[in-house]
Motif scaffolding. Structure first.
Motif, short mmCIF file in Angstrom:
data_model
loop_
_atom_site.label_atom_id
_atom_site.label_comp_id
_atom_site.label_asym_id
_atom_site.label_seq_id
_atom_site.Cartn_x
_atom_site.Cartn_y
_atom_site.Cartn_z
N LYS A 195 21.95 -14.22 1.41
CA LYS A 195 22.59 -14.74 0.81
C LYS A 195 22.18 -15.17 -0.81
O LYS A 195 23.06 -15.31 -1.60
CB LYS A 195 23.07 -15.84 1.81
N VAL A 200 22.61 -12.80 -3.75
CA VAL A 200 23.50 -12.99 -4.42
C VAL A 200 23.36 -14.13 -4.95
O VAL A 200 24.63 -14.12 -6.44
CB VAL A 200 24.90 -12.70 -3.27
N CYS A 201 23.06 -14.97 -5.11
CA CYS A 201 22.86 -16.90 -5.67
C CYS A 201 22.51 -16.65 -6.86
O CYS A 201 20.73 -17.23 -6.66
CB CYS A 201 22.52 -17.06 -5.00
N THR A 251 27.84 -18.17 -9.88
CA THR A 251 29.42 -19.32 -9.88
C THR A 251 28.97 -19.23 -8.19
O THR A 251 29.66 -19.98 -7.46
CB THR A 251 30.03 -18.19 -10.07
N THR A 252 28.07 -18.25 -7.44
CA THR A 252 27.94 -17.94 -6.58
C THR A 252 27.12 -19.58 -5.30
O THR A 252 27.32 -19.88 -4.72
CB THR A 252 27.27 -16.91 -6.25
#
Length: 267
Positions: free
Chosen positions: A228, A231-232, A237-238
């Motif tokens: 997680k 991807v952030c 956006t994530t």
């Protein structure tokens, strides 16, 4: 016993039985002539078996007589009654139960001494060779039988051996999980449609994302929290989406769903 010669007989051929058979066929692990089944509705059974090139049997005794591995694929509350007419025929065979909640000690009470049996509960993605089999560690197979059994199942999924006390929670995560994951995929699809994707495009993206994420986690042994975080991006956006999910209580909702499912075993 080898995968080239073994004969698998299903007593009951509903969703779980069909998922297992389809997985063996999909992965070409077994040929259709190596599998057969019986079920209460014989006409429906014939349609389902003939479509796959499998044998259909009129009753459970015919199935057991023919098979090397007998798959007990019936509802848990039916197990005792279904075993009664065939329990004297199981010597020298492997009895494989997929009935959730019916454990080794239960079968020891229902079966004659010396019958070789094991519980291994599948998830529906077994149909495409991506199942999870929750196997109770406690079993009565010989060493060679157990090695063969696990090797056979590993052709169509992940074999997870767990202690008896943990079978129910393991099966809840792997067996109920496809329904929970499908709801998440459907929700992503709805969001995609809201922003202009076709329904089929949105579902294809959601399904591919779930499949790829699972394979990445298993293949690299990654912690889901790290995946997680990867991807952030800062201010991206994530992380905004993650914050929205946290605010909506995603984690507590999932844990609550598992607790609700586990409550069935505690009734």
């Amino acid at each position: 016993m080898t995968t080239d010669s073994v004969k698998i007989g299903f007593i009951g051929f509903g969703n779980m039985g069909q998922a297992i058979a389809d997985g063996f066929l999909y992965k070409e692990a077994l040929g259709p002539s190596q599998m057969g089944a019986c079920a209460q509705d014989y006409e429906k059974l014939k349609k389902n078996t003939q479509a796959r090139g499998m044998h259909s049997f009129a009753d459970s005794r015919q199935t057991v007589e023919w098979a090397d591995v007998v798959v007990l694929a019936v509802k848990p509350w039916m197990v005792g009654a279904v075993l009664e007419p065939v329990k004297d025929m199981l010597e020298g065979k492997i009895l494989w139960s997929v009935a959730a909640g019916v454990m080794f000690d239960d079968f020891e009470k229902m079966l004659p001494p010396g019958i070789h049996h094991i519980s291994a509960i599948p998830s529906t993605p077994a149909a495409v060779g991506e199942g999870i089999f929750t196997c109770e560690k406690k079993h009565s197979l010989t060493g060679d039988e157990h090695a063969f059994f696990c090797s056979m199942l590993s052709r169509i999924g992940l074999v997870a051996e767990v202690e008896t006390a943990k079978v129910n929670i393991a099966n809840t995560i792997s067996g109920c999980g496809p329904a929970f994951a499908s709801m998440f995929a459907e929700a992503l699809g709805d969001a995609g449609v809201m922003y202009g994707l076709t329904r089929s495009q949105a579902y294809e993206l959601a399904a591919g994302m779930l499949a790829g994420t699972g394979k990445l986690m298993l293949g690299q042994g990654r912690h889901p929290g790290q995946m997680k975080d990867d991807v952030c991006s800062p201010g991206g956006t994530t992380i905004r989406g993650v914050a929205a999910l946290e605010k909506a209580g995603l984690r507590s909702a999932v844990i609550g769903a598992v607790q609700a499912a586990m409550g069935k075993y505690e009734e």
